[in-house]
Write a protein that holds these residues in place. Structure first.
Motif, PDB file in Angstrom:
ATOM      1  N   ALA A  46       0.819  -1.217   0.000  1.00 48.29           N
ATOM      2  CA  ALA A  46       0.000   0.000   0.000  1.00 48.29           C
ATOM      3  C   ALA A  46       0.848   1.259   0.000  1.00 48.29           C
ATOM      4  N   GLU A  47       1.964   1.215   0.725  1.00 49.29           N
ATOM      5  CA  GLU A  47       2.815   2.398   0.849  1.00 49.29           C
ATOM      6  C   GLU A  47       3.580   2.711  -0.433  1.00 49.29           C
ATOM      7  N   ALA A  48       3.626   1.744  -1.366  1.00 46.08           N
ATOM      8  CA  ALA A  48       4.336   1.964  -2.628  1.00 46.08           C
ATOM      9  C   ALA A  48       3.458   2.664  -3.657  1.00 46.08           C
ATOM     10  N   LEU A  49       2.155   2.796  -3.360  1.00 47.54           N
ATOM     11  CA  LEU A  49       1.233   3.426  -4.287  1.00 47.54           C
ATOM     12  C   LEU A  49       1.149   4.934  -4.035  1.00 47.54           C
ATOM     13  N   SER A  50       0.867   5.676  -5.099  1.00 43.54           N
ATOM     14  CA  SER A  50       0.639   7.109  -4.934  1.00 43.54           C
ATOM     15  C   SER A  50      -0.647   7.302  -4.124  1.00 43.54           C
ATOM     16  N   ASN A  51      -0.784   8.455  -3.504  1.00 45.13           N
ATOM     17  CA  ASN A  51      -1.967   8.719  -2.683  1.00 45.13           C
ATOM     18  C   ASN A  51      -3.257   8.591  -3.489  1.00 45.13           C
ATOM     19  N   ASN A  52      -3.217   9.066  -4.737  1.00 41.52           N
ATOM     20  CA  ASN A  52      -4.399   9.006  -5.583  1.00 41.52           C
ATOM     21  C   ASN A  52      -4.816   7.561  -5.855  1.00 41.52           C
ATOM     22  N   ILE A  53      -3.843   6.734  -6.283  1.00 38.22           N
ATOM     23  CA  ILE A  53      -4.135   5.330  -6.590  1.00 38.22           C
ATOM     24  C   ILE A  53      -4.526   4.575  -5.330  1.00 38.22           C
ATOM     25  N   LEU A  54      -3.835   4.856  -4.232  1.00 39.49           N
ATOM     26  CA  LEU A  54      -4.144   4.166  -2.974  1.00 39.49           C
ATOM     27  C   LEU A  54      -5.577   4.451  -2.533  1.00 39.49           C
ATOM     28  N   ASN A  55      -6.009   5.689  -2.647  1.00 40.25           N
ATOM     29  CA  ASN A  55      -7.381   6.035  -2.274  1.00 40.25           C
ATOM     30  C   ASN A  55      -8.394   5.280  -3.131  1.00 40.25           C
ATOM     31  N   ILE A  56      -8.074   5.142  -4.393  1.00 43.44           N
ATOM     32  CA  ILE A  56      -8.973   4.421  -5.314  1.00 43.44           C
ATOM     33  C   ILE A  56      -9.012   2.941  -4.963  1.00 43.44           C
ATOM     34  N   VAL A  57      -7.823   2.340  -4.782  1.00 42.56           N
ATOM     35  CA  VAL A  57      -7.737   0.902  -4.500  1.00 42.56           C
ATOM     36  C   VAL A  57      -8.380   0.562  -3.164  1.00 42.56           C
ATOM     37  N   ASN A  58      -8.203   1.429  -2.182  1.00 42.06           N
ATOM     38  CA  ASN A  58      -8.778   1.181  -0.851  1.00 42.06           C
ATOM     39  C   ASN A  58     -10.298   1.095  -0.880  1.00 42.06           C
ATOM     40  N   ASN A  59     -10.912   1.710  -1.865  1.00 40.87           N
ATOM     41  CA  ASN A  59     -12.368   1.707  -1.976  1.00 40.87           C
ATOM     42  C   ASN A  59     -12.896   0.598  -2.887  1.00 40.87           C
ATOM     43  N   LEU A  60     -11.987  -0.266  -3.363  1.00 44.89           N
ATOM     44  CA  LEU A  60     -12.392  -1.379  -4.215  1.00 44.89           C
ATOM     45  C   LEU A  60     -12.544  -2.656  -3.396  1.00 44.89           C
ATOM     46  N   ASN A  61     -13.481  -3.485  -3.813  1.00 43.25           N
ATOM     47  CA  ASN A  61     -13.588  -4.840  -3.276  1.00 43.25           C
ATOM     48  C   ASN A  61     -12.812  -5.782  -4.180  1.00 43.25           C
ATOM     49  N   PRO A  62     -12.378  -6.945  -3.667  1.00 42.67           N
ATOM     50  CA  PRO A  62     -11.686  -7.916  -4.526  1.00 42.67           C
ATOM     51  C   PRO A  62     -12.501  -8.235  -5.779  1.00 42.67           C
ATOM     52  N   GLU A  63     -11.817  -8.281  -6.921  1.00 42.69           N
ATOM     53  CA  GLU A  63     -12.382  -8.536  -8.253  1.00 42.69           C
ATOM     54  C   GLU A  63     -13.104  -7.312  -8.829  1.00 42.69           C
ATOM     55  N   GLU A  64     -13.064  -6.189  -8.129  1.00 42.15           N
ATOM     56  CA  GLU A  64     -13.722  -4.982  -8.624  1.00 42.15           C
ATOM     57  C   GLU A  64     -12.736  -4.135  -9.428  1.00 42.15           C
ATOM     58  N   VAL A  65     -13.253  -3.427 -10.430  1.00 43.91           N
ATOM     59  CA  VAL A  65     -12.447  -2.577 -11.308  1.00 43.91           C
ATOM     60  C   VAL A  65     -12.752  -1.112 -11.001  1.00 43.91           C
ATOM     61  N   SER A  66     -11.724  -0.304 -10.998  1.00 44.38           N
ATOM     62  CA  SER A  66     -11.881   1.119 -10.689  1.00 44.38           C
ATOM     63  C   SER A  66     -12.617   1.863 -11.797  1.00 44.38           C
ATOM     64  N   LYS A  67     -13.091   3.035 -11.470  1.00 43.74           N
ATOM     65  CA  LYS A  67     -13.568   3.958 -12.489  1.00 43.74           C
ATOM     66  C   LYS A  67     -12.353   4.446 -13.284  1.00 43.74           C
ATOM     67  N   PRO A  68     -12.560   4.996 -14.463  1.00 45.60           N
ATOM     68  CA  PRO A  68     -11.410   5.444 -15.271  1.00 45.60           C
ATOM     69  C   PRO A  68     -10.583   6.500 -14.562  1.00 45.60           C
ATOM     70  N   ILE A  69      -9.275   6.355 -14.655  1.00 44.29           N
ATOM     71  CA  ILE A  69      -8.336   7.309 -14.072  1.00 44.29           C
ATOM     72  C   ILE A  69      -7.673   8.043 -15.238  1.00 44.29           C
ATOM     73  N   PHE A  70      -7.931   9.315 -15.382  1.00 42.21           N
ATOM     74  CA  PHE A  70      -7.436  10.066 -16.536  1.00 42.21           C
ATOM     75  C   PHE A  70      -6.037  10.598 -16.268  1.00 42.21           C
TER      76      PHE A  70
END
Length: 312
Positions: free
Chosen positions: A229-253
């Motif tokens: 988790a600490e290797a991810l940027s804050n933006n990506i970490l916030n997105i990933v933290n809100n995902l459930n396993p097997e879930e795909v994020s909304k588009p990141i531009f």
């Protein structure tokens, strides 16, 4: 970049009466890219390879769905090939065997069985292997050009490592996959996002990554592996933290691309079992790969914009 406006009409006409049989097929030049060409055989082989390896039916609908992206990938591949040849990197020293063996496990019990899939379906294994060879050489090229520009702050890494150890409640790793899509001038961004999301729903994340992603991870289904988790940027970490396993994020531009992240698994780590050296190396490698991917996309975009690309 000079691309005739009637590209898609030509492609549509080309595929209306598509014959699946190679025996009666005469290859024609369909694209000129500076001093290189793409033939109708290469395009049909590319499409058919994707359909067969993804265990789909050889229907006109599946062919139509793949034709524009396959052509774009072939153009990118030719541009990359020209660059790696100019840099004297496209040679016998590039060993594709380990990479292909790793990929082949998704389709067959061993490499020979994998090659047999190409043979019985009248596909060109040589073209498939060359594409991988070009991609591996391209990675060497990007590393050679931009490797010295990849600057990782050791103090920042050490601080992240310290946070991992100190902040036990956030001692988490994610197994992630990615799809990176090039934004093009001739396609509405919202339409592009909807198209990729529909493909992910219908075909799965990994198959969509293999077919459409421009990331260096595409050939492995977008797999990024386990990332702390600490290797991810804050933006990506916030997105990933809100995902459930097997879930795909909304588009990141991003600058010229759209990124989709899939959370495959999540696990908490035992602080007493952490390998400090390996964890630090993983943080460094993740940061390097993120930067190199950006350099790769940018470098290819510059080459493509300078190239003369004409449809016959």
């Amino acid at each position: 970049m000079k691309i005739k406006e009637h590209l898609y009409l030509i492609l549509l006409f080309f595929f209306i009466n598509l014959n699946y049989s190679y025996s009666s097929f005469q290859s024609k030049i369909i694209v000129n890219i500076d001093d290189q060409i793409i033939t109708s055989y290469e395009l049909k082989n590319k499409i058919k390879t994707n359909i067969i390896l993804n265990n789909e039916n050889m229907t006109q609908a599946n062919i139509d769905k793949l034709k524009n992206t396959s052509l774009k990938n072939l153009i990118n591949n030719k541009l990359k090939k020209r660059e790696v040849i100019k840099a004297n990197l496209f040679n016998d020293e590039i060993d594709t065997s380990d990479f292909i063996k790793r990929i082949s496990k998704n389709y067959a019990n061993n490499l020979e069985e994998f090659k047999n899939i190409f043979e019985i379906n009248n596909l060109s294994y040589d073209l498939y292997e060359e594409e991988i060879k070009i991609e591996l050489a391209w990675q060497q090229l990007i590393l050679g050009i931009y490797g010295k520009k990849v600057s990782i702050d050791e103090n920042e890494v050490d601080e992240e490592l310290k946070r991992i150890i100190d902040n036990k409640k956030n001692l988490v790793e994610f197994r992630l996959s990615e799809i990176e899509i090039q934004i093009t001038d001739n396609k509405n961004t919202n339409d592009l996002v909807k198209e990729i999301q529909n493909l992910i729903d219908k075909e799965g994340f990994e198959n969509t990554a293999i077919k459409y992603s421009i990331s260096l991870t595409a050939m492995e289904g977008g797999n990024l592996g386990w990332i702390n988790a600490e290797a991810l940027s804050n933006n990506i970490l916030n997105i990933v933290n809100n995902l459930n396993p097997e879930e795909v994020s909304k588009p990141i531009f991003q600058n010229e691309t759209i990124l989709f992240i899939k959370l495959n698994e999540k696990k908490k780590l035992d602080i007493n079992k952490i390998d400090i050296v390996k964890t630090k190396d993983r943080i460094i490698n993740q940061k390097k790969n993120e930067i190199l991917n950006l350099f790769s996309s940018s470098h290819l975009s510059k080459i493509r914009n300078k190239a003369s690309i004409e449809i016959k």
